[in-house]
Design an enzyme around this catalytic site. Structure first.
Site, PDB file in Angstrom:
ATOM      1  N   CYS A  76      16.604  31.425  18.214  1.00  0.00           N
ATOM      2  CA  CYS A  76      16.146  33.103  19.225  1.00  0.00           C
ATOM      3  C   CYS A  76      15.122  33.302  17.779  1.00  0.00           C
ATOM      4  CB  CYS A  76      17.031  33.762  19.464  1.00  0.00           C
ATOM      5  SG  CYS A  76      18.240  33.100  19.905  1.00  0.00           S
ATOM      6  N   HIS A 104      13.452  40.174  20.204  1.00  0.00           N
ATOM      7  CA  HIS A 104      14.159  39.161  21.026  1.00  0.00           C
ATOM      8  C   HIS A 104      14.761  40.072  21.962  1.00  0.00           C
ATOM      9  CE1 HIS A 104      16.530  35.594  22.127  1.00  0.00           C
ATOM     10  NE2 HIS A 104      16.522  36.052  21.841  1.00  0.00           N
ATOM     11  N   ASN A 110      18.023  35.513  28.429  1.00  0.00           N
ATOM     12  CA  ASN A 110      17.784  35.325  27.255  1.00  0.00           C
ATOM     13  C   ASN A 110      16.400  34.109  27.065  1.00  0.00           C
ATOM     14  OD1 ASN A 110      18.097  34.152  24.949  1.00  0.00           O
ATOM     15  ND2 ASN A 110      19.363  35.080  24.232  1.00  0.00           N
TER      16      ASN A 110
HETATM   17  O1  UT7 Z   1      20.194  35.092  21.538  1.00  0.00           O
HETATM   18  C1  UT7 Z   1      20.695  34.504  20.638  1.00  0.00           C
HETATM   19  C2  UT7 Z   1      21.602  36.049  20.386  1.00  0.00           C
HETATM   20  N1  UT7 Z   1      22.850  36.536  20.945  1.00  0.00           N
HETATM   21  C3  UT7 Z   1      23.370  37.584  21.728  1.00  0.00           C
HETATM   22  O2  UT7 Z   1      23.150  38.409  20.767  1.00  0.00           O
HETATM   23  C4  UT7 Z   1      24.879  37.968  22.101  1.00  0.00           C
HETATM   24  C5  UT7 Z   1      25.222  38.833  21.204  1.00  0.00           C
HETATM   25  N2  UT7 Z   1      26.621  38.998  21.856  1.00  0.00           N
HETATM   26  C6  UT7 Z   1      26.478  39.781  23.195  1.00  0.00           C
HETATM   27  O3  UT7 Z   1      25.469  39.810  24.242  1.00  0.00           O
HETATM   28  C7  UT7 Z   1      27.755  40.098  23.652  1.00  0.00           C
HETATM   29  O4  UT7 Z   1      28.744  39.334  23.272  1.00  0.00           O
HETATM   30  C8  UT7 Z   1      28.242  39.216  25.412  1.00  0.00           C
HETATM   31  C9  UT7 Z   1      27.425  39.857  26.591  1.00  0.00           C
HETATM   32  C10 UT7 Z   1      28.156  37.619  25.282  1.00  0.00           C
HETATM   33  C11 UT7 Z   1      29.892  39.547  25.813  1.00  0.00           C
HETATM   34  O5  UT7 Z   1      30.401  40.795  25.565  1.00  0.00           O
HETATM   35  P1  UT7 Z   1      31.749  41.374  24.803  1.00  0.00           P
HETATM   36  O6  UT7 Z   1      31.509  43.057  25.842  1.00  0.00           O
HETATM   37  O7  UT7 Z   1      31.239  41.053  23.477  1.00  0.00           O
HETATM   38  O8  UT7 Z   1      32.681  40.272  26.048  1.00  0.00           O
HETATM   39  P2  UT7 Z   1      33.489  39.594  25.078  1.00  0.00           P
HETATM   40  O9  UT7 Z   1      33.256  38.062  24.972  1.00  0.00           O
HETATM   41  O10 UT7 Z   1      34.105  40.434  24.549  1.00  0.00           O
HETATM   42  O11 UT7 Z   1      34.423  39.629  26.748  1.00  0.00           O
HETATM   43  C12 UT7 Z   1      35.351  40.892  26.771  1.00  0.00           C
HETATM   44  C13 UT7 Z   1      36.009  40.201  28.932  1.00  0.00           C
HETATM   45  C14 UT7 Z   1      37.091  39.154  27.552  1.00  0.00           C
HETATM   46  O12 UT7 Z   1      38.159  39.080  29.177  1.00  0.00           O
HETATM   47  P3  UT7 Z   1      39.300  39.471  28.513  1.00  0.00           P
HETATM   48  O13 UT7 Z   1      39.828  38.374  27.681  1.00  0.00           O
HETATM   49  O14 UT7 Z   1      39.199  41.240  28.212  1.00  0.00           O
HETATM   50  O15 UT7 Z   1      40.201  39.631  30.061  1.00  0.00           O
HETATM   51  C15 UT7 Z   1      36.002  37.648  28.710  1.00  0.00           C
HETATM   52  O16 UT7 Z   1      36.523  37.041  29.560  1.00  0.00           O
HETATM   53  O17 UT7 Z   1      35.363  39.861  29.456  1.00  0.00           O
HETATM   54  C16 UT7 Z   1      35.396  38.873  30.296  1.00  0.00           C
HETATM   55  N3  UT7 Z   1      33.935  37.926  30.180  1.00  0.00           N
HETATM   56  C17 UT7 Z   1      33.584  38.358  31.387  1.00  0.00           C
HETATM   57  N4  UT7 Z   1      33.812  38.881  32.484  1.00  0.00           N
HETATM   58  C18 UT7 Z   1      32.976  38.210  33.981  1.00  0.00           C
HETATM   59  C19 UT7 Z   1      33.524  37.084  29.506  1.00  0.00           C
HETATM   60  N5  UT7 Z   1      31.633  36.855  30.248  1.00  0.00           N
HETATM   61  C20 UT7 Z   1      32.308  37.603  31.256  1.00  0.00           C
HETATM   62  C21 UT7 Z   1      31.590  37.500  32.336  1.00  0.00           C
HETATM   63  N6  UT7 Z   1      32.013  37.936  33.726  1.00  0.00           N
HETATM   64  N7  UT7 Z   1      30.128  36.626  32.675  1.00  0.00           N
END
Ligand code: UT7
Length: 335
Positions: free
Chosen positions: A115, A262, A292
């Site tokens: 990135c 980014h 992204n």
């Molecule tokens: O460019 C490189 C750098 N990358 C970044 O900067 C990304 C940084 N991270 C993020 O943007 C966020 O962490 C994400 C968008 C990737 C994820 O969001 P989050 O709020 O951290 O969600 P999480 O991973 O903690 O997941 C929360 C819940 C989980 O379910 P439970 O365990 O709470 O039941 C996941 O299984 O959301 C679920 N989940 C989804 N649900 C629907 C994860 N992905 C999805 C999805 N659709 N696509």
């Protein structure tokens, strides 16, 4: 002592639009979840047979940048290609671009900083120009993510975020000490290397080994991300590295005219916007349309911001990135 300035920009994204609703057909996700957590509405994916690769998308963006720079492609002294998804394991994609652009002998080099790849490439190019070694450098950031993502529910935490696309700039020598790249700032923290990574195939896990193991539970050939850890580090490092650039130039946040972060997550951009007290007009975001695109995201956003007349002569433009490695960086440009 020379300085460098951007004299041409271009971008290219595949025609194939993949909406959040399209994704709900193939995995357990929802438009609302994706928009709420990331801001993404749609992204572009290469379609099999459309002729796009990481390098050829880069070529398309580069041709526009070179045309706008109004230089002859034969005057390009160096090609820097930032990507985490090169066409081949080796050689790098820079030489493929060189082949397509028919520039016979200039050096071509790939930059492996995910990135932050475009900022690392911009900084590298700036140094080559400052030393007087090169005059015109073509910098490309391009990614083909879509073919390598786990597009099942198992991979939804990663796969909904990423899109394909490329951006390019021509960086050229200038004797102007005012309108130029003012400074660049680079950092890495390798202790987090595996927190956002694609572990196999690699030289630690060669393809024949993966095939031989024939393990249905092996998902090492998909990108893996500790999303929350990446998010927490991103907001801290983005802020730090922007501040570092401002302080080095004896500037304050209120002097920023345009911040182009980014495009990792709209929530990250909005956090930075609030932290620096910037208005909506002072931060450019297009993650809603492209997701992204990693090394492609800043040059794509920069090109669009410029095309939309949002960057004017004399503006202080700040670029900043954070991602896999972890690596992060910023660039301050007086336009
Ligand atoms: O460019 C490189 C750098 N990358 C970044 O900067 C990304 C940084 N991270 C993020 O943007 C966020 O962490 C994400 C968008 C990737 C994820 O969001 P989050 O709020 O951290 O969600 P999480 O991973 O903690 O997941 C929360 C819940 C989980 O379910 P439970 O365990 O709470 O039941 C996941 O299984 O959301 C679920 N989940 C989804 N649900 C629907 C994860 N992905 C999805 C999805 N659709 N696509």
């Amino acid at each position: 002592m020379y300085n460098s300035k951007i004299i041409g920009m271009g971008m290219y994204v595949p025609e194939n639009v993949v909406t959040n609703d399209d994704l709900t057909d193939i995995m357990d996700t929802s438009h609302d979840w994706i928009v709420e957590r990331t801001g993404i509405q749609e992204r572009r994916h290469i379609k099999k047979g459309d002729g796009n690769t990481t390098a050829t998308m880069g070529v398309k963006a580069a041709k526009i940048a070179i045309e706008r720079a109004q230089i002859d492609k034969k005057d390009i002294d160096l090609i820097l290609f930032a990507t985490l998804s090169p066409d081949y394991y080796f050689p790098g994609s820079g030489v493929i671009v060189q082949q397509h652009l028919e520039i016979p002998n200039c050096p071509a080099m790939d930059i492996r900083n995910q990135c932050s790849g475009f900022i690392y490439a911009l900084s590298t190019a700036d140094q080559f120009i400052k030393t007087g070694m090169y005059e015109n450098i073509l910098i490309i950031g391009s990614e083909n993510h879509s073919g390598g993502l786990d597009m099942t529910t198992r991979g939804r935490g990663v796969s909904v975020i990423f899109g394909d696309g490329a951006g390019a700039v021509v960086l050229s020598r200038t004797e102007d000490t005012d309108k130029c790249i003012l400074s660049t700032h680079l950092h890495s923290e390798g202790q987090f290397a595996e927190e956002l990574a694609l572990i196999g195939p690699s030289t630690n896990r060669w393809v024949p080994e993966i095939i031989e193991a024939n393990d249905p539970m092996d998902i090492s050939y998909y990108p893996n991300m500790n999303g929350q850890l990446v998010f927490k580090n991103a907001v801290v490092r983005f802020s730090e590295v922007i501040m570092e650039g401002l302080q080095q130039n004896q500037m304050t946040p209120d002097q920023i005219d345009m911040l182009i972060p980014h495009q990792a997550n709209l929530r990250i951009s909005q956090f930075i916007q609030r932290k620096f007290g910037l208005s909506d007009d002072q931060v450019y975001n297009n993650i809603m349309r492209y997701g992204n695109t990693t090394a492609g995201s800043i040059p794509i956003a920069l090109t669009e911001a410029w095309e939309e007349d949002k960057i004017k002569s004399g503006d202080l433009v700040v670029l900043a990135a954070f991602g896999s490695g972890f690596t992060w960086g910023s660039a301050l440009i007086r336009w």
